[in-house]
Design a protein around this motif. Structure first.
Motif, short mmCIF file in Angstrom:
data_model
loop_
_atom_site.label_atom_id
_atom_site.label_comp_id
_atom_site.label_asym_id
_atom_site.label_seq_id
_atom_site.Cartn_x
_atom_site.Cartn_y
_atom_site.Cartn_z
N ILE A 209 -42.78 -10.87 -6.25
CA ILE A 209 -41.71 -11.09 -5.26
C ILE A 209 -41.92 -10.18 -4.06
N ASP A 210 -41.64 -10.73 -2.88
CA ASP A 210 -41.85 -9.97 -1.67
C ASP A 210 -40.66 -9.08 -1.32
N ASP A 211 -39.47 -9.68 -1.38
CA ASP A 211 -38.25 -8.99 -0.97
C ASP A 211 -37.81 -8.04 -2.08
N TRP A 212 -37.73 -6.75 -1.80
CA TRP A 212 -37.47 -5.80 -2.89
C TRP A 212 -36.10 -6.01 -3.50
N PHE A 213 -35.15 -6.50 -2.71
CA PHE A 213 -33.82 -6.69 -3.29
C PHE A 213 -33.80 -7.88 -4.26
N GLU A 214 -34.64 -8.86 -3.97
CA GLU A 214 -34.77 -9.98 -4.91
C GLU A 214 -35.38 -9.48 -6.23
N THR A 215 -36.35 -8.59 -6.12
CA THR A 215 -36.93 -7.98 -7.32
C THR A 215 -35.84 -7.30 -8.13
N PHE A 216 -34.99 -6.56 -7.43
CA PHE A 216 -33.88 -5.85 -8.07
C PHE A 216 -32.99 -6.82 -8.86
N ILE A 217 -32.66 -7.95 -8.21
CA ILE A 217 -31.79 -8.94 -8.85
C ILE A 217 -32.47 -9.57 -10.06
N ALA A 218 -33.72 -10.00 -9.86
CA ALA A 218 -34.44 -10.69 -10.94
C ALA A 218 -34.62 -9.78 -12.15
N GLN A 219 -34.86 -8.50 -11.89
CA GLN A 219 -35.11 -7.56 -12.99
C GLN A 219 -33.82 -6.94 -13.52
N ASN A 220 -33.14 -6.18 -12.66
CA ASN A 220 -32.06 -5.33 -13.15
C ASN A 220 -30.76 -6.08 -13.42
N ILE A 221 -30.59 -7.22 -12.77
CA ILE A 221 -29.34 -7.95 -13.00
C ILE A 221 -29.57 -9.11 -13.97
N VAL A 222 -30.46 -10.03 -13.62
CA VAL A 222 -30.57 -11.23 -14.46
C VAL A 222 -31.26 -10.93 -15.79
N LEU A 223 -32.51 -10.49 -15.74
CA LEU A 223 -33.27 -10.34 -16.98
C LEU A 223 -32.68 -9.27 -17.90
N ASP A 224 -32.34 -8.13 -17.31
CA ASP A 224 -31.87 -7.02 -18.15
C ASP A 224 -30.56 -7.35 -18.86
N THR A 225 -29.65 -8.03 -18.15
CA THR A 225 -28.39 -8.37 -18.79
C THR A 225 -28.62 -9.29 -19.98
N LEU A 226 -29.52 -10.27 -19.79
CA LEU A 226 -29.79 -11.22 -20.87
C LEU A 226 -30.48 -10.53 -22.05
N TRP A 290 -33.17 -17.23 -10.29
CA TRP A 290 -33.78 -16.47 -11.39
C TRP A 290 -33.10 -16.73 -12.71
N ARG A 291 -31.84 -17.13 -12.68
CA ARG A 291 -31.21 -17.40 -13.98
C ARG A 291 -31.78 -18.68 -14.60
N LEU A 298 -36.71 -17.46 -21.66
CA LEU A 298 -36.18 -16.80 -22.85
C LEU A 298 -35.84 -17.75 -23.99
N GLU A 299 -35.84 -19.05 -23.70
CA GLU A 299 -35.40 -19.99 -24.72
C GLU A 299 -36.18 -19.87 -26.04
N PRO A 300 -37.53 -19.96 -25.98
CA PRO A 300 -38.27 -19.85 -27.25
C PRO A 300 -38.06 -18.50 -27.92
N LEU A 301 -37.99 -17.43 -27.12
CA LEU A 301 -37.82 -16.09 -27.70
C LEU A 301 -36.48 -15.96 -28.40
N ALA A 302 -35.41 -16.37 -27.68
CA ALA A 302 -34.07 -16.23 -28.25
C ALA A 302 -33.91 -17.06 -29.51
N THR A 303 -34.50 -18.26 -29.49
CA THR A 303 -34.41 -19.13 -30.67
C THR A 303 -35.15 -18.51 -31.84
N GLY A 304 -36.35 -17.99 -31.58
CA GLY A 304 -37.12 -17.37 -32.66
C GLY A 304 -36.47 -16.10 -33.17
N LEU A 305 -35.91 -15.33 -32.23
CA LEU A 305 -35.32 -14.04 -32.58
C LEU A 305 -34.04 -14.23 -33.39
#
Lengths: 329, 89
Positions: A209-226, A290-291, A298-305
């Motif tokens: 990702i180019d825009d650092w704030f988008e990186t922040f959202i994709a990582q720290n908000i969307v992925l991490d919460t899930l 990103w969601r 995450l679908e296959p991971l969550a199902t397997g987990l």
């Protein structure tokens, strides 16, 4: 003869630095203020960087987010180097004593059948995902460098995530008697097992990702919460139910750290969203992008987990968090 | 009405407590003495756990006020969430 003791009061010549006094008034300032506000250079750059000639070296226009004053994004934990290091040292002491306890009582050998394999397949590979989180937050640090309040907090987050990766590795070593075999197996899972490929692709994609704030959202908000919900809420319950509650002792550091870090990222996003509708719309559009990607990843991971419903529960947690920070649809 | 008084050692930690006091007790007067911060107010003065935590950015126990407390005058009413000094007259 009487002796009279007099006290002479001497006022300090200055209460704080000039740039802090201009911001907060001429009174004793906190260490956080002195270590944070208006530290990074914002003007008078001599040369544009060779690798990006459209921008200055420290340049707020590297993101689509616009803030009147970027220093409004202060860290509610008020972390600068000192308190950050002290707080993590304390948490590490706890974690070390948990690991010692686990190793000394040989709890790894007492885990029920199949749990060790389950951990190697599902938990230890997270160290690779944490490494991505480290890189992503480093990226934010590098390009939010014009605002120390943001850059120092993302740097701390990056180091935290590195610490997480190391603790996942330590769990592996506790399981395999320090041979490192579990790490090799976990790496093979991460590289080859289809359930991990979605997340692996998501991770690699966030790195581009180019825009650092988008990186922040994709990582720290969307992925991490899930992931936090999947692992530290649902997988925790699963482990306890399957007689492997001892493992929770080893992941306590991650759990505690993530809760604390959410306080910071929540407040940061809330401030940005409240600044303008334009910011709010931009963040919402990033989140919706990103969601969807995270869902596929995450679908296959969550199902397997856990089960097929697990991911829906994680998405409910994400929706709850977004609502809390003023981003409800 | 008499004044209540509370004084802290001047250091980084008590400055947050003082900020919290200033916010919750707008009428209080704060004197920065050498190595000491003295706060006076008419009648009563309250320190709230929540405000101090907000200022400090971390958890804070009301009990730990004693680490930096030098002196106070007034009747004390102390609970998990607040620390109040007041005069009953």
């Amino acid at each position: 003869m009487t002796i009279e003791i007099k006290t002479a009061k001497m006022d300090t010549v200055r209460n704080t630095f000039g740039h802090i006094a201009r911001r907060f008034g001429d009174k004793p300032a906190t260490r956080y203020q002195e270590a944070t506000y208006d530290i990074a250079a914002q003007t008078n750059f001599h040369y544009k960087p060779l690798w990006d000639q459209d921008h200055e070296l420290n340049d707020p226009t590297r993101t689509a987010i616009v803030m009147e004053d970027w220093y409004a994004l202060k860290d509610p934990r008020q972390f600068y180097y000192g308190p950050y290091v002290q707080s993590r040292a304390r948490m590490q002491e706890n974690a070390e004593s948990n690991f010692n306890f686990f190793d000394k009582r040989n709890l790894a050998a007492k885990l029920p059948d199949g749990i060790k394999e389950n951990l190697i397949k599902f938990l230890i590979p997270l160290r690779h995902a944490e490494h991505t989180a480290n890189l992503n937050n480093m990226y934010c640090t590098a390009y939010a460098n014009y605002c120390t309040a943001v850059a120092q907090a993302t740097l701390f987050e990056a180091m935290d995530r590195f610490g997480n990766a190391q603790y996942y590795s330590r769990i592996g070593l506790s399981l395999d008697g320090n041979t490192g075999d579990s790490l090799v197996e976990a790496k093979a899972e991460w590289m080859n097992n289809p359930i991990w490929q979605g997340l692996r692709a998501y991770c690699e994609r966030t790195l581009t990702i180019d825009d650092w704030f988008e990186t922040f959202i994709a990582q720290n908000i969307v992925l991490d919460t899930l992931l936090d919900n999947l692992y530290f809420e649902q997988y925790d319950v699963w482990l306890s139910e399957h007689g492997a509650g001892d493992i929770l002792m080893l992941t306590e550091f991650m759990r505690e750290r993530s809760k604390e870090s959410h306080r910071w990222s929540d407040s940061l996003i809330k401030t940005v969203v409240n600044e303008s509708d334009q910011n709010a719309d931009q963040i919402k559009s990033w989140i919706s992008t990103w969601r969807i990607r995270a869902q596929q990843a995450l679908e296959p991971l969550a199902t397997g987990l856990l089960s097929e419903d697990a991911l829906a529960e994680a998405y409910a947690a994400l929706a709850g968090r977004l609502k809390k920070i003023g981003l409800a649809d | 009405m008499s004044k209540v008084l509370i004084a802290f050692q001047e250091n980084d930690e008590s400055r947050y407590i003082v900020q919290a006091i200033e916010q919750d007790n707008p009428d209080a007067t704060v004197h920065f003495e050498p190595a000491m911060i003295r706060i006076e107010n008419e009648g009563a003065l309250t320190i709230n756990k929540a405000t101090v935590e907000e200022m400090m950015g971390c958890d804070w126990e009301v009990q730990s006020i004693h680490v930096n407390l030098l002196t106070l005058t007034g009747h004390i009413d102390e609970d998990d969430d607040y620390f109040t000094i007041h005069w009953n007259n």
